[in-house]
Design a protein around this motif. Structure first.
Motif, PDB file in Angstrom:
ATOM      1  N   ASP A 237       7.257  37.917   0.323  1.00 45.62           N
ATOM      2  CA  ASP A 237       7.435  39.213   0.992  1.00 45.62           C
ATOM      3  C   ASP A 237       6.683  39.287   2.319  1.00 45.62           C
ATOM      4  O   ASP A 237       6.889  40.191   3.119  1.00 45.62           O
ATOM      5  N   ASP A 238       5.771  38.322   2.543  1.00 40.62           N
ATOM      6  CA  ASP A 238       4.989  38.346   3.786  1.00 40.62           C
ATOM      7  C   ASP A 238       5.660  37.601   4.941  1.00 40.62           C
ATOM      8  O   ASP A 238       5.112  37.543   6.040  1.00 40.62           O
ATOM      9  N   CYS A 239       6.851  37.033   4.671  1.00 41.97           N
ATOM     10  CA  CYS A 239       7.526  36.240   5.708  1.00 41.97           C
ATOM     11  C   CYS A 239       7.683  37.018   7.013  1.00 41.97           C
ATOM     12  O   CYS A 239       7.285  36.539   8.081  1.00 41.97           O
ATOM     13  N   ASP A 240       8.253  38.215   6.914  1.00 40.10           N
ATOM     14  CA  ASP A 240       8.529  38.978   8.132  1.00 40.10           C
ATOM     15  C   ASP A 240       7.248  39.331   8.886  1.00 40.10           C
ATOM     16  O   ASP A 240       7.197  39.260  10.104  1.00 40.10           O
ATOM     17  N   LYS A 241       6.203  39.699   8.111  1.00 39.87           N
ATOM     18  CA  LYS A 241       4.929  40.058   8.731  1.00 39.87           C
ATOM     19  C   LYS A 241       4.373  38.849   9.492  1.00 39.87           C
ATOM     20  O   LYS A 241       3.956  38.947  10.650  1.00 39.87           O
ATOM     21  N   MET A 242       4.395  37.677   8.818  1.00 39.65           N
ATOM     22  CA  MET A 242       3.870  36.454   9.430  1.00 39.65           C
ATOM     23  C   MET A 242       4.652  36.118  10.700  1.00 39.65           C
ATOM     24  O   MET A 242       4.079  35.814  11.747  1.00 39.65           O
ATOM     25  N   MET A 243       5.995  36.215  10.603  1.00 37.71           N
ATOM     26  CA  MET A 243       6.848  35.873  11.756  1.00 37.71           C
ATOM     27  C   MET A 243       6.628  36.829  12.924  1.00 37.71           C
ATOM     28  O   MET A 243       6.536  36.405  14.077  1.00 37.71           O
ATOM     29  N   SER A 244       6.537  38.132  12.625  1.00 39.43           N
ATOM     30  CA  SER A 244       6.425  39.073  13.744  1.00 39.43           C
ATOM     31  C   SER A 244       5.071  38.916  14.439  1.00 39.43           C
ATOM     32  O   SER A 244       4.977  39.018  15.660  1.00 39.43           O
ATOM     33  N   LEU A 245       4.019  38.630  13.666  1.00 39.12           N
ATOM     34  CA  LEU A 245       2.703  38.397  14.281  1.00 39.12           C
ATOM     35  C   LEU A 245       2.736  37.137  15.141  1.00 39.12           C
ATOM     36  O   LEU A 245       2.235  37.113  16.263  1.00 39.12           O
ATOM     37  N   PHE A 246       3.355  36.086  14.597  1.00 42.28           N
ATOM     38  CA  PHE A 246       3.436  34.805  15.299  1.00 42.28           C
ATOM     39  C   PHE A 246       4.192  34.960  16.616  1.00 42.28           C
ATOM     40  O   PHE A 246       3.716  34.562  17.673  1.00 42.28           O
ATOM     41  N   PHE A 247       5.368  35.598  16.562  1.00 41.39           N
ATOM     42  CA  PHE A 247       6.193  35.698  17.775  1.00 41.39           C
ATOM     43  C   PHE A 247       5.719  36.776  18.743  1.00 41.39           C
ATOM     44  O   PHE A 247       6.161  36.821  19.886  1.00 41.39           O
ATOM     45  N   SER A 248       4.781  37.629  18.294  1.00 37.82           N
ATOM     46  CA  SER A 248       4.285  38.653  19.231  1.00 37.82           C
ATOM     47  C   SER A 248       3.198  38.078  20.146  1.00 37.82           C
ATOM     48  O   SER A 248       2.804  38.694  21.127  1.00 37.82           O
ATOM     49  N   LYS A 249       2.700  36.887  19.818  1.00 36.54           N
ATOM     50  CA  LYS A 249       1.637  36.267  20.619  1.00 36.54           C
ATOM     51  C   LYS A 249       2.198  35.667  21.902  1.00 36.54           C
ATOM     52  O   LYS A 249       3.254  35.033  21.879  1.00 36.54           O
ATOM     53  N   ILE A 250       1.452  35.836  23.018  1.00 35.68           N
ATOM     54  CA  ILE A 250       1.917  35.205  24.253  1.00 35.68           C
ATOM     55  C   ILE A 250       1.616  33.705  24.202  1.00 35.68           C
ATOM     56  O   ILE A 250       0.751  33.263  23.455  1.00 35.68           O
ATOM     57  N   GLY A 251       2.339  32.937  24.980  1.00 28.38           N
ATOM     58  CA  GLY A 251       2.149  31.485  24.988  1.00 28.38           C
ATOM     59  C   GLY A 251       3.270  30.791  24.247  1.00 28.38           C
ATOM     60  O   GLY A 251       4.173  31.427  23.697  1.00 28.38           O
ATOM     61  N   LYS A 252       3.220  29.453  24.245  1.00 31.99           N
ATOM     62  CA  LYS A 252       4.288  28.684  23.590  1.00 31.99           C
ATOM     63  C   LYS A 252       4.180  28.771  22.069  1.00 31.99           C
ATOM     64  O   LYS A 252       3.103  29.021  21.528  1.00 31.99           O
ATOM     65  N   HIS A 253       5.313  28.519  21.403  1.00 31.05           N
ATOM     66  CA  HIS A 253       5.362  28.591  19.936  1.00 31.05           C
ATOM     67  C   HIS A 253       5.831  27.270  19.347  1.00 31.05           C
ATOM     68  O   HIS A 253       6.901  26.773  19.692  1.00 31.05           O
ATOM     69  N   ILE A 254       5.010  26.704  18.449  1.00 31.61           N
ATOM     70  CA  ILE A 254       5.328  25.442  17.780  1.00 31.61           C
ATOM     71  C   ILE A 254       5.481  25.740  16.290  1.00 31.61           C
ATOM     72  O   ILE A 254       4.638  26.434  15.704  1.00 31.61           O
ATOM     73  N   VAL A 255       6.543  25.222  15.694  1.00 29.00           N
ATOM     74  CA  VAL A 255       6.767  25.451  14.262  1.00 29.00           C
ATOM     75  C   VAL A 255       6.780  24.106  13.549  1.00 29.00           C
ATOM     76  O   VAL A 255       7.520  23.195  13.936  1.00 29.00           O
ATOM     77  N   CYS A 256       5.946  23.960  12.506  1.00 24.41           N
ATOM     78  CA  CYS A 256       5.874  22.696  11.765  1.00 24.41           C
ATOM     79  C   CYS A 256       6.259  22.903  10.310  1.00 24.41           C
ATOM     80  O   CYS A 256       5.712  23.777   9.641  1.00 24.41           O
ATOM     81  N   GLY A 257       7.183  22.060   9.829  1.00 22.14           N
ATOM     82  CA  GLY A 257       7.558  22.106   8.416  1.00 22.14           C
ATOM     83  C   GLY A 257       9.016  22.466   8.225  1.00 22.14           C
ATOM     84  O   GLY A 257       9.555  23.299   8.961  1.00 22.14           O
ATOM     85  N   GLY A 258       9.652  21.822   7.247  1.00 21.14           N
ATOM     86  CA  GLY A 258      11.081  22.022   6.988  1.00 21.14           C
ATOM     87  C   GLY A 258      11.405  23.426   6.526  1.00 21.14           C
ATOM     88  O   GLY A 258      12.223  24.134   7.121  1.00 21.14           O
ATOM     89  N   THR A 259      10.734  23.848   5.436  1.00 16.33           N
ATOM     90  CA  THR A 259      10.981  25.196   4.895  1.00 16.33           C
ATOM     91  C   THR A 259      10.608  26.236   5.944  1.00 16.33           C
ATOM     92  O   THR A 259      11.320  27.215   6.163  1.00 16.33           O
ATOM     93  N   THR A 260       9.492  25.997   6.602  1.00  8.78           N
ATOM     94  CA  THR A 260       8.996  26.937   7.617  1.00  8.78           C
ATOM     95  C   THR A 260      10.037  27.147   8.707  1.00  8.78           C
ATOM     96  O   THR A 260      10.314  28.274   9.103  1.00  8.78           O
TER      97      THR A 260
END
Length: 390
Positions: A237-260
């Motif tokens: 249930d925390d997926c959306d919270k984690m994603m919105s916090l991650f994408f709200s940060k300025i700077g480049k975004h790196i995602v690691c992991g298949g499921t992720t």
């Protein structure tokens, strides 16, 4: 508060046949934006030189960081350390660079080669004031910092390179300057610039250095935030919270992991497109998602990045691999080591069922260890790190 920061990196090679280096570099952070860097070169080489340079750099950096004046520091050193009974000369020479609030550099130089300042790609002759402290000629300079200024401090093992081998009188200051000007625009880190110069010095010595040689580079640059997401959250249930916090940060975004990366693609409503190209046998292929700067596999890739990070802090030998290769680990290494100054880790604590097979070497604790070891290495590189767990 200006948006600049100092990237500091140094490296040494030992006199041929010596276990210990007679040069020593100390870096003391005073507060956010201010640090004291001391490069000391002990007389001779080996154990004695090592002790002298270590004492000199430790005493000076500690005293200056505590707010004592240069005059007091130099007098203390003069009174504390022995003078060579044979040659009657000073025990250790030194270069001090004080960065103040990332706005000004104060440079104090005693008997080491003069610090080189590259500004806008060219050598910049900065003003120097000569002082006489207890019969020692000491030069002081105050310089207002500009973005992309590169300061190069070195021990005399560098200009002595090639004496009697490649050159009669060694590698002159102007030769070193024109050599380093070639690398100014390449965006290399301070550590890599030091490595490049030292590799050349070692070559001129025919890989048998006739003296200890040390380079310490300080590169003034803009702060560059970077964000890395590794693993899905423990609670779905925390997926959306984690994603919105991650994408709200300025700077480049790196995602690691298949499921992720599947979760990210779903969150962004974009396709996850795997690359079928195996660039490196040891590193799984990358993928792409529109809106994400880099998408890679998880544990194996991050483990390789950690290997590169450990080497970077030691001999920096594998930079020749990660500095140009296109696999996931090399791409992450370039972003984190070279580009980023501030790194936010978003780490999911979900337990991957595929990793719970006892036959497999990967388990949950390995993943957590990877993150803590990597963030420790990055801190040692001078990065600001923040880790958030979900």
């Amino acid at each position: 508060m200006n948006n600049l920061c100092a990237d500091i990196g140094y490296q040494s090679i030992n006199h041929v046949g010596e276990q210990l280096c007679g040069d020593n570099v100390e870096v003391v952070e005073q507060n956010e934006g201010s640090s004291v860097i001391v490069l000391a070169d002990g007389l001779g080489s080996g154990v004695k030189a090592n002790i002298l340079s270590t004492l000199t750099s430790k005493i000076i950096s500690t005293m200056i960081a505590e707010g004592l004046s240069i005059l007091d520091c130099v007098r203390t050193i003069a009174a504390t350390l022995p003078v060579c009974s044979v040659r009657g000369v000073a025990y250790s020479t030194f270069t001090i660079i004080c960065i103040k609030d990332n706005e000004e550099a104060e440079i104090i130089q005693y008997d080491n080669p003069m610090v080189i300042l590259l500004r806008e790609g060219k050598n910049y002759e900065y003003p120097r004031t000569e002082m006489n402290i207890d019969g020692k000629k000491i030069y002081e300079s105050k310089i207002k910092l500009q973005e992309n200024d590169v300061f190069i401090a070195m021990s005399d093992g560098c200009p002595h390179a090639g004496v009697g081998l490649a050159f009669n009188f060694g590698w002159r200051r102007e030769d070193i300057i024109s050599f380093m000007e070639m690398f100014y625009d390449a965006g290399y880190t301070a550590k890599t610039l030091s490595t490049i110069l030292l590799n050349e010095v070692n070559k001129l010595y025919d890989n048998k250095p006739g003296d200890d040689a040390t380079v310490c580079t300080v590169r003034i640059r803009k702060r560059e935030p970077m964000n890395l997401l590794f693993g899905p959250p423990a609670n779905r249930d925390d997926c959306d919270k984690m994603m919105s916090l991650f994408f709200s940060k300025i700077g480049k975004h790196i995602v690691c992991g298949g499921t992720t990366s599947s979760i990210v693609a779903k969150y962004l409503g974009k396709a996850l497109v795997p690359s079928l190209e195996f660039i490196d046998d040891e590193v799984p292929p990358i993928a792409t998602i529109e809106g994400v700067d880099l998408v890679t596999e998880g544990v194996i890739t991050v483990n390789k990045v950690l290997t590169y990070a450990k080497d970077y802090l030691e001999g920096n030998e594998s930079y020749q691999q990660w500095s140009y290769k296109r696999d996931g680990a090399s791409l992450i290494a370039r972003l984190l080591f070279e580009e980023a100054t501030d790194i936010n880790f978003f780490v999911g604590r979900a337990i991957n069922p595929a990793h719970q097979n006892p036959e497999l070497p990967i388990n949950f604790s390995i993943k957590m260890n990877l993150v803590s070891e990597l963030s420790e290495c990055l801190k040692k590189m001078g990065k600001r790190i923040k880790v958030s767990y979900f």
